[in-house]
Design a protein around this motif. Structure first.
Motif, PDB file in Angstrom:
ATOM      1  N   HIS A   1      -4.530   7.278   9.500  1.00  0.00           N
ATOM      2  CA  HIS A   1      -5.144   6.154  10.226  1.00  0.00           C
ATOM      3  C   HIS A   1      -5.253   4.922   9.340  1.00  0.00           C
ATOM      4  CE1 HIS A   1      -5.867   8.180  13.974  1.00  0.00           C
ATOM      5  NE2 HIS A   1      -6.559   9.140  13.382  1.00  0.00           N
ATOM      6  N   LEU A   2      -5.564   5.103   8.063  1.00  0.00           N
ATOM      7  CA  LEU A   2      -5.590   3.969   7.134  1.00  0.00           C
ATOM      8  C   LEU A   2      -4.201   3.347   6.993  1.00  0.00           C
ATOM      9  CD1 LEU A   2      -7.942   5.253   4.298  1.00  0.00           C
ATOM     10  CD2 LEU A   2      -8.321   3.270   5.771  1.00  0.00           C
ATOM     11  N   ALA A   3      -3.182   4.184   6.812  1.00  0.00           N
ATOM     12  CA  ALA A   3      -1.805   3.681   6.688  1.00  0.00           C
ATOM     13  C   ALA A   3      -1.411   2.900   7.943  1.00  0.00           C
ATOM     14  CB  ALA A   3      -0.845   4.838   6.446  1.00  0.00           C
ATOM     15  N   ASN A   4      -1.709   3.438   9.116  1.00  0.00           N
ATOM     16  CA  ASN A   4      -1.398   2.748  10.367  1.00  0.00           C
ATOM     17  C   ASN A   4      -2.127   1.411  10.458  1.00  0.00           C
ATOM     18  OD1 ASN A   4       0.170   4.939  11.137  1.00  0.00           O
ATOM     19  ND2 ASN A   4      -1.374   5.796  12.499  1.00  0.00           N
ATOM     20  N   GLY A   5      -3.387   1.396  10.050  1.00  0.00           N
ATOM     21  CA  GLY A   5      -4.182   0.159  10.098  1.00  0.00           C
ATOM     22  C   GLY A   5      -3.658  -0.902   9.148  1.00  0.00           C
ATOM     23  N   PHE A   6      -3.305  -0.501   7.935  1.00  0.00           N
ATOM     24  CA  PHE A   6      -2.734  -1.459   6.977  1.00  0.00           C
ATOM     25  C   PHE A   6      -1.438  -2.052   7.529  1.00  0.00           C
ATOM     26  CE2 PHE A   6      -4.875   1.181   3.475  1.00  0.00           C
ATOM     27  CZ  PHE A   6      -5.974   0.325   3.407  1.00  0.00           C
ATOM     28  N   ALA A   7      -0.574  -1.195   8.070  1.00  0.00           N
ATOM     29  CA  ALA A   7       0.704  -1.657   8.616  1.00  0.00           C
ATOM     30  C   ALA A   7       0.494  -2.583   9.818  1.00  0.00           C
ATOM     31  CB  ALA A   7       1.580  -0.469   8.996  1.00  0.00           C
TER      32      ALA A   7
ATOM     33  N   VAL B   1       0.851  -1.194   0.000  1.00  0.00           N
ATOM     34  CA  VAL B   1       0.000   0.000   0.000  1.00  0.00           C
ATOM     35  C   VAL B   1       0.885   1.242   0.000  1.00  0.00           C
ATOM     36  CG1 VAL B   1      -1.760   1.302   1.265  1.00  0.00           C
ATOM     37  CG2 VAL B   1      -1.775  -1.193   1.354  1.00  0.00           C
ATOM     38  N   ALA B   2       0.550   2.210  -0.846  1.00  0.00           N
ATOM     39  CA  ALA B   2       1.227   3.505  -0.851  1.00  0.00           C
ATOM     40  C   ALA B   2       0.156   4.591  -0.846  1.00  0.00           C
ATOM     41  CB  ALA B   2       2.128   3.656  -2.069  1.00  0.00           C
ATOM     42  N   ILE B   3       0.301   5.540   0.050  1.00  0.00           N
ATOM     43  CA  ILE B   3      -0.655   6.644   0.174  1.00  0.00           C
ATOM     44  C   ILE B   3       0.120   7.943  -0.012  1.00  0.00           C
ATOM     45  CG2 ILE B   3      -2.237   7.842   1.735  1.00  0.00           C
ATOM     46  CD1 ILE B   3      -2.711   5.100   3.092  1.00  0.00           C
ATOM     47  N   HIS B   4      -0.404   8.820  -0.845  1.00  0.00           N
ATOM     48  CA  HIS B   4       0.272  10.095  -1.096  1.00  0.00           C
ATOM     49  C   HIS B   4      -0.471  11.237  -0.410  1.00  0.00           C
ATOM     50  CE1 HIS B   4       0.966  13.817  -3.522  1.00  0.00           C
ATOM     51  NE2 HIS B   4       2.181  13.501  -3.152  1.00  0.00           N
ATOM     52  N   LEU B   5       0.279  12.029   0.347  1.00  0.00           N
ATOM     53  CA  LEU B   5      -0.213  13.270   0.932  1.00  0.00           C
ATOM     54  C   LEU B   5       0.824  14.342   0.662  1.00  0.00           C
ATOM     55  CD1 LEU B   5      -1.363  12.311   4.553  1.00  0.00           C
ATOM     56  CD2 LEU B   5      -2.826  12.940   2.652  1.00  0.00           C
ATOM     57  N   TYR B   6       0.393  15.554   0.442  1.00  0.00           N
ATOM     58  CA  TYR B   6       1.359  16.646   0.295  1.00  0.00           C
ATOM     59  C   TYR B   6       2.127  16.818   1.595  1.00  0.00           C
ATOM     60  CZ  TYR B   6       3.383  21.230  -0.419  1.00  0.00           C
ATOM     61  OH  TYR B   6       4.270  22.262  -0.523  1.00  0.00           O
TER      62      TYR B   6
ATOM     63  N   ASP C   1       5.385   4.255  13.596  1.00  0.00           N
ATOM     64  CA  ASP C   1       6.754   3.948  13.178  1.00  0.00           C
ATOM     65  C   ASP C   1       6.805   2.781  12.196  1.00  0.00           C
ATOM     66  OD1 ASP C   1       7.818   5.972  14.737  1.00  0.00           O
ATOM     67  OD2 ASP C   1       8.186   4.645  16.452  1.00  0.00           O
ATOM     68  N   SER C   2       5.749   1.968  12.126  1.00  0.00           N
ATOM     69  CA  SER C   2       5.737   0.825  11.217  1.00  0.00           C
ATOM     70  C   SER C   2       5.383   1.224   9.776  1.00  0.00           C
ATOM     71  CB  SER C   2       4.775  -0.251  11.720  1.00  0.00           C
ATOM     72  OG  SER C   2       3.475   0.264  11.820  1.00  0.00           O
ATOM     73  N   VAL C   3       5.037   2.489   9.562  1.00  0.00           N
ATOM     74  CA  VAL C   3       4.757   3.004   8.217  1.00  0.00           C
ATOM     75  C   VAL C   3       6.018   3.694   7.695  1.00  0.00           C
ATOM     76  CG1 VAL C   3       3.357   4.602   6.847  1.00  0.00           C
ATOM     77  CG2 VAL C   3       2.311   3.328   8.738  1.00  0.00           C
ATOM     78  N   THR C   4       6.469   3.289   6.516  1.00  0.00           N
ATOM     79  CA  THR C   4       7.651   3.893   5.906  1.00  0.00           C
ATOM     80  C   THR C   4       7.274   5.224   5.279  1.00  0.00           C
ATOM     81  OG1 THR C   4       8.570   1.721   5.419  1.00  0.00           O
ATOM     82  CG2 THR C   4       9.448   3.572   4.151  1.00  0.00           C
ATOM     83  N   ILE C   5       8.073   6.249   5.555  1.00  0.00           N
ATOM     84  CA  ILE C   5       7.860   7.562   4.940  1.00  0.00           C
ATOM     85  C   ILE C   5       8.808   7.685   3.760  1.00  0.00           C
ATOM     86  CG2 ILE C   5       8.032  10.060   5.239  1.00  0.00           C
ATOM     87  CD1 ILE C   5       7.435   9.580   8.217  1.00  0.00           C
ATOM     88  N   ARG C   6       8.259   7.986   2.598  1.00  0.00           N
ATOM     89  CA  ARG C   6       9.065   8.210   1.399  1.00  0.00           C
ATOM     90  C   ARG C   6       8.846   9.656   0.960  1.00  0.00           C
ATOM     91  NH1 ARG C   6      11.403   4.654  -2.308  1.00  0.00           N
ATOM     92  NH2 ARG C   6      10.325   2.975  -1.221  1.00  0.00           N
TER      93      ARG C   6
END
Length: 83
Positions: free
Chosen positions: A39-45, A21-26, A68-73
């Motif tokens: 919250h979606l990113a945290n839940g997926f992770a 899963v990849a989510i884009h936010l500015y 912390d379990s979500v990678t920031i790119r």
């Protein structure tokens, strides 16, 4: 199979692998959409999916909510055309 036993977590893939899963936010701002995406990113992770959040700006009002379990790119911002 004993239903009362917790199921094993899905093994996480290496950081170099393509994310599930990849989510884009500015930026992680103070809007509702930003908080929902985080919250979606945290839940997926938390469910064992390799999750990345793609940001143009790393800091913002809701940054502290990101697990912390979500990678920031970090991705470069788009420049507005000059006219």
């Amino acid at each position: 199979m004993d239903e009362s036993r917790p199921q094993p977590a899905i093994p996480r893939k290496s950081a170099s692998a393509r994310p599930d899963v990849a989510i884009h936010l500015y930026e992680p701002g103070d809007g509702g959409l930003d908080r929902v995406a985080i919250h979606l990113a945290n839940g997926f992770a938390a469910r064992g999916l390799t999750t990345e959040i793609w940001l143009t700006r790393a800091e913002g009002a809701s940054r502290h909510l990101l697990s912390d379990s979500v990678t920031i790119r970090m991705i470069p911002g788009m420049k507005a055309p000059r006219g």
